[in-house]
Design an enzyme around this catalytic site. Structure first.
Site, PDB file in Angstrom:
ATOM      1  N   ASP A  13      39.058  44.731  49.407  1.00 57.39           N
ATOM      2  CA  ASP A  13      39.590  44.122  48.118  1.00 57.39           C
ATOM      3  C   ASP A  13      41.085  44.695  48.044  1.00 57.39           C
ATOM      4  O   ASP A  13      41.675  45.012  46.606  1.00 57.39           O
ATOM      5  CB  ASP A  13      38.854  44.386  46.936  1.00 57.39           C
ATOM      6  CG  ASP A  13      37.313  43.976  46.974  1.00 57.39           C
ATOM      7  OD1 ASP A  13      37.273  42.893  47.583  1.00 57.39           O
ATOM      8  OD2 ASP A  13      36.340  44.423  46.549  1.00 57.39           O
ATOM      9  N   LYS A  16      43.896  41.357  50.912  1.00 55.83           N
ATOM     10  CA  LYS A  16      44.449  40.894  52.284  1.00 55.83           C
ATOM     11  C   LYS A  16      44.380  39.274  51.949  1.00 55.83           C
ATOM     12  O   LYS A  16      45.449  38.911  52.830  1.00 55.83           O
ATOM     13  CB  LYS A  16      42.997  41.275  52.969  1.00 55.83           C
ATOM     14  CG  LYS A  16      42.952  42.681  53.256  1.00 55.83           C
ATOM     15  CD  LYS A  16      41.595  42.990  54.239  1.00 55.83           C
ATOM     16  CE  LYS A  16      40.066  42.583  53.313  1.00 55.83           C
ATOM     17  NZ  LYS A  16      39.848  43.735  52.106  1.00 55.83           N
ATOM     18  N   GLY A  40      35.477  38.541  49.874  1.00 60.59           N
ATOM     19  CA  GLY A  40      36.069  37.520  48.995  1.00 60.59           C
ATOM     20  C   GLY A  40      37.421  37.773  49.163  1.00 60.59           C
ATOM     21  O   GLY A  40      37.967  38.957  48.472  1.00 60.59           O
ATOM     22  N   HIS A  41      38.031  36.600  49.592  1.00 56.97           N
ATOM     23  CA  HIS A  41      39.296  36.738  49.350  1.00 56.97           C
ATOM     24  C   HIS A  41      40.320  35.781  48.768  1.00 56.97           C
ATOM     25  O   HIS A  41      40.068  34.943  48.596  1.00 56.97           O
ATOM     26  CB  HIS A  41      39.862  36.756  51.077  1.00 56.97           C
ATOM     27  CG  HIS A  41      39.529  37.605  52.109  1.00 56.97           C
ATOM     28  ND1 HIS A  41      39.749  37.819  53.487  1.00 56.97           N
ATOM     29  CD2 HIS A  41      38.681  38.870  52.041  1.00 56.97           C
ATOM     30  CE1 HIS A  41      39.145  38.692  54.039  1.00 56.97           C
ATOM     31  NE2 HIS A  41      38.404  39.473  53.018  1.00 56.97           N
ATOM     32  N   GLN A 222      36.734  43.458  54.635  1.00 56.85           N
ATOM     33  CA  GLN A 222      36.083  44.856  54.002  1.00 56.85           C
ATOM     34  C   GLN A 222      37.665  45.748  54.465  1.00 56.85           C
ATOM     35  O   GLN A 222      38.664  45.226  54.300  1.00 56.85           O
ATOM     36  CB  GLN A 222      34.970  45.238  54.800  1.00 56.85           C
ATOM     37  CG  GLN A 222      33.889  44.547  54.306  1.00 56.85           C
ATOM     38  CD  GLN A 222      33.469  43.092  55.131  1.00 56.85           C
ATOM     39  OE1 GLN A 222      33.839  42.881  56.254  1.00 56.85           O
ATOM     40  NE2 GLN A 222      33.303  42.084  54.317  1.00 56.85           N
TER      41      GLN A 222
HETATM   42  P1  GDP Z   1      40.756  41.020  49.439  1.00 51.44           P
HETATM   43  O1  GDP Z   1      39.368  41.212  49.680  1.00 51.44           O
HETATM   44  O2  GDP Z   1      41.504  42.169  50.140  1.00 51.44           O
HETATM   45  O3  GDP Z   1      41.365  39.851  49.835  1.00 51.44           O
HETATM   46  O4  GDP Z   1      40.840  41.044  47.968  1.00 51.44           O
HETATM   47  P2  GDP Z   1      40.411  40.533  46.658  1.00 51.44           P
HETATM   48  O5  GDP Z   1      40.831  39.135  46.563  1.00 51.44           O
HETATM   49  O6  GDP Z   1      39.035  40.714  46.841  1.00 51.44           O
HETATM   50  O7  GDP Z   1      40.832  41.322  45.338  1.00 51.44           O
HETATM   51  C1  GDP Z   1      42.430  41.494  45.196  1.00 51.44           C
HETATM   52  C2  GDP Z   1      42.663  41.142  43.752  1.00 51.44           C
HETATM   53  O8  GDP Z   1      43.683  41.465  43.226  1.00 51.44           O
HETATM   54  C3  GDP Z   1      42.619  39.576  43.502  1.00 51.44           C
HETATM   55  O9  GDP Z   1      42.276  39.118  42.351  1.00 51.44           O
HETATM   56  C4  GDP Z   1      43.941  39.228  43.870  1.00 51.44           C
HETATM   57  O10 GDP Z   1      44.515  37.665  43.232  1.00 51.44           O
HETATM   58  C5  GDP Z   1      44.671  40.208  43.298  1.00 51.44           C
HETATM   59  N1  GDP Z   1      45.960  40.770  43.949  1.00 51.44           N
HETATM   60  C6  GDP Z   1      46.277  40.723  44.998  1.00 51.44           C
HETATM   61  N2  GDP Z   1      47.747  41.351  45.139  1.00 51.44           N
HETATM   62  C7  GDP Z   1      48.005  41.787  43.773  1.00 51.44           C
HETATM   63  C8  GDP Z   1      48.921  42.498  43.080  1.00 51.44           C
HETATM   64  O11 GDP Z   1      49.942  42.614  43.945  1.00 51.44           O
HETATM   65  N3  GDP Z   1      48.987  42.528  41.813  1.00 51.44           N
HETATM   66  C9  GDP Z   1      48.119  42.123  41.122  1.00 51.44           C
HETATM   67  N4  GDP Z   1      47.943  42.308  39.576  1.00 51.44           N
HETATM   68  N5  GDP Z   1      47.018  41.619  41.642  1.00 51.44           N
HETATM   69  C10 GDP Z   1      46.971  41.339  42.918  1.00 51.44           C
HETATM   70  P1  IMO Z   2      36.698  42.024  51.102  1.00 53.08           P
HETATM   71  O1  IMO Z   2      36.837  41.412  52.546  1.00 53.08           O
HETATM   72  C1  IMO Z   2      34.725  45.381  49.000  1.00 53.08           C
HETATM   73  C2  IMO Z   2      30.851  46.751  50.226  1.00 53.08           C
HETATM   74  C3  IMO Z   2      29.532  46.409  49.478  1.00 53.08           C
HETATM   75  C4  IMO Z   2      28.793  47.432  49.831  1.00 53.08           C
HETATM   76  C5  IMO Z   2      28.867  47.862  51.238  1.00 53.08           C
HETATM   77  C6  IMO Z   2      27.951  47.191  52.083  1.00 53.08           C
HETATM   78  O2  IMO Z   2      36.770  41.142  50.129  1.00 53.08           O
HETATM   79  O3  IMO Z   2      37.380  43.280  50.985  1.00 53.08           O
HETATM   80  P2  IMO Z   2      27.454  44.403  52.800  1.00 53.08           P
HETATM   81  O4  IMO Z   2      27.038  43.332  51.941  1.00 53.08           O
HETATM   82  O5  IMO Z   2      28.496  44.402  53.811  1.00 53.08           O
HETATM   83  O6  IMO Z   2      26.002  45.086  53.533  1.00 53.08           O
HETATM   84  O7  IMO Z   2      27.745  45.604  51.646  1.00 53.08           O
HETATM   85  O8  IMO Z   2      30.252  47.136  51.430  1.00 53.08           O
HETATM   86  N1  IMO Z   2      31.445  45.366  50.729  1.00 53.08           N
HETATM   87  C7  IMO Z   2      32.832  45.193  50.145  1.00 53.08           C
HETATM   88  N2  IMO Z   2      33.576  45.915  49.102  1.00 53.08           N
HETATM   89  N3  IMO Z   2      35.223  44.446  49.558  1.00 53.08           N
HETATM   90  C8  IMO Z   2      34.448  43.569  50.571  1.00 53.08           C
HETATM   91  O9  IMO Z   2      35.156  42.908  51.317  1.00 53.08           O
HETATM   92  C9  IMO Z   2      33.226  44.031  50.785  1.00 53.08           C
HETATM   93  N4  IMO Z   2      32.319  43.588  51.644  1.00 53.08           N
HETATM   94  C10 IMO Z   2      31.321  44.751  51.640  1.00 53.08           C
HETATM   95  O10 IMO Z   2      30.059  46.568  48.157  1.00 53.08           O
HETATM   96  O11 IMO Z   2      28.962  48.719  49.212  1.00 53.08           O
HETATM   97 MG    MG Z   3      37.727  40.993  48.246  1.00 58.93          MG
END
Ligand code: GDP
Ligand code: IMO
Ligand code: MG
Length: 420
Positions: A13, A16, A40-41, A222
């Site tokens: 998270d 990415k 979840g991207h 991840q």
């Molecule tokens: P990912 O799994 O690495 O793609 O990240 P996620 O989408 O799960 O979580 C990142 C969250 O932060 C999302 O809600 C993005 O919209 C948000 N986000 C990304 N970059 C920034 C930033 O620079 N500032 C803020 N405030 N939010 C951001």
């Molecule tokens: P993105 O790509 C954050 C965590 C889960 C759990 C562990 C194992 O959005 O960054 P799994 O479902 O793989 O068996 O879970 O890894 N986890 C993540 N945490 N972002 C993710 O993906 C994750 N994918 C798995 O919360 O601790």
């Molecule tokens: Mg994510």
């Protein structure tokens, strides 16, 4: 031509999805190499927000090909739901998406095993997203798995039933009530719908793009600290989330890896169980959670929050040979008087500067304190306008890691990105 790689350097998270979307115009191909719908991207542009789980984050760009590589695990129900949502938005996914025949399928019973195994673990549960990731990779390495290419075989149903029956036998050890028929029905529909997509041997497809002089970006899911080998085991996911995963998950030779971009948040989050040395289980952590909207994009769970951990960041940089850093969510710290960064740990009364094997034992962070900038930065468009205190923080991270910070993200929107 070489493949550049985008990786999360923390516990996932890091942003990415946003960053890959921003970088996409410079590439011909965006390819996912591991993980599955546990990811979840999030992407935001033109006041709209999208969350992708299996589909690469280049999908909104018309001229780009998106590849789901052999290292990814696919749940046809989740993938089809994602595709239908995108189609409804006018994105013609079938024209832009290639799926590896070698990617493994997440069966309905894999999800049930995931849930049953987690329930049986009680207090020691991983905090899995319960998407069936672990059991699917177990069947892959155990040489029992079903792959996307198997859908085309006349023996597919027979092989499906054999594996399902094996799972049902396995589930007998758990005292776990389940129902599989409803999900199985959707799953079979998903498999039928998948048939209209282009299945490829993605290793050949990717190497053909190379030979034609095209640029490829590999999108990690991840984060490095969730890597099955180098993460905080056993509180990890079941795939290789590091740079090497791009080689095995797509068929890219190590010598063909170009720029390795590592993304980190200006602080840290973790969702699920496991060690988190800099965790702030207090009011400061709650402030970060609210300001950063730190709730899971896949499960909606509240993310645990804490200060940046430089010891762990340096470890992730080392393992993947990161050549460029990208810092996200600096804006979340706009209101803080002081910002802390862990530069070492105390373990059994001794100061250490590495991530130890015993990461699950208590580690007390040793902090360095930085002055906050105390003004909003999410509207800033160029580096020169960024506060001195923030740049001080950035320069310290660059000095400690030995890697330049090339992008500073100051908000979730595509446009809120400062390239240095
Ligand atoms: P990912 O799994 O690495 O793609 O990240 P996620 O989408 O799960 O979580 C990142 C969250 O932060 C999302 O809600 C993005 O919209 C948000 N986000 C990304 N970059 C920034 C930033 O620079 N500032 C803020 N405030 N939010 C951001
Ligand atoms: P993105 O790509 C954050 C965590 C889960 C759990 C562990 C194992 O959005 O960054 P799994 O479902 O793989 O068996 O879970 O890894 N986890 C993540 N945490 N972002 C993710 O993906 C994750 N994918 C798995 O919360 O601790
Ligand atoms: Mg994510």
């Amino acid at each position: 031509m070489k493949a550049d790689v985008v990786l999360g350097l923390q516990w996932g998270d890091e942003g990415k999805g946003k960053i890959v979307d921003v970088l996409t115009p410079a590439y011909r191909v965006i390819a996912r190499f591991q993980g599955g719908p546990n990811a979840g991207h999030s992407l935001e542009f033109e006041d709209k927000k999208f969350v992708l789980h299996t589909i690469p984050s280049g999908i909104f760009h018309e001229t780009v090909t998106n590849i789901i590589g052999n290292g990814v695990v696919i749940d046809p129900v989740i993938l089809m739901a994602e595709i239908n949502k995108l189609n409804a938005l006018g994105v013609d996914v079938s024209k832009r998406l290639l799926i590896s025949k070698k990617a493994h399928l997440i069966l309905p019973t894999h999800r049930i095993i995931d849930a049953a195994a987690e329930a049986a673990k009680g207090k020691t549960k991983i905090g899995s997203t319960l998407k069936g990731i672990g059991p699917t990779y177990m069947d892959k390495t155990g040489r029992n798995g079903l792959r996307v290419g198997d859908i085309l075989s006349s023996a597919f149903m027979e092989r499906y039933t054999a594996l399902k029956n094996k799972h049902i036998e396995f589930l007998k050890q758990f005292d776990y009530a389940y129902e599989v028929e409803e999900y199985e029905k959707q799953w079979m529909e998903g498999i039928e719908n998948l048939r209209s997509f282009s299945f490829v041997e993605s290793e050949y497809a990717i190497n053909k793009y190379f030979s034609e002089g095209h640029k490829i970006l590999a999108e990690g899911a991840q984060g490095s600290l969730l890597d099955v080998d180098f993460g905080s085991y056993p509180y990890v996911t079941s795939s290789s989330t590091i740079c090497a995963g791009a080689c095995t998950g797509l068929g890219i030779a190590p010598g063909k890896i170009g720029v390795v971009m590592g993304i980190f948040k200006a602080y840290c989050t973790r969702v699920g169980s496991g060690p988190f040395p800099t965790e702030l289980d207090n009011e400061v952590g709650e402030r970060i959670r609210q300001a950063g909207r730190e709730f899971g994009a896949t499960t909606g769970r509240a993310r645990r929050t804490g200060w940046l951990d430089l010891v762990a960041l340096k470890y992730a940089v080392m393992i993947s040979g990161v050549t460029q850093l990208i810092m996200t969510k600096a804006d979340v710290l706009d209101d803080f008087d002081e910002i802390q960064v862990a530069v070492a740990y105390t373990s059994n009364g001794e100061e250490i500067q590495h991530l130890p094997f015993e990461i699950n034992d208590p580690l007390e962070p040793v902090y360095k304190t930085f002055k906050g900038w105390k003004r909003p930065i999410s509207g800033i468009k160029n580096e020169a306008e960024l506060p001195f205190e923030l740049m001080n923080y950035v320069r310290f991270i660059e000095k400690e890691t030995g890697v330049p910070v090339k992008i500073i993200s100051v908000g979730p929107d595509r446009a809120q990105t400062i390239v240095r």
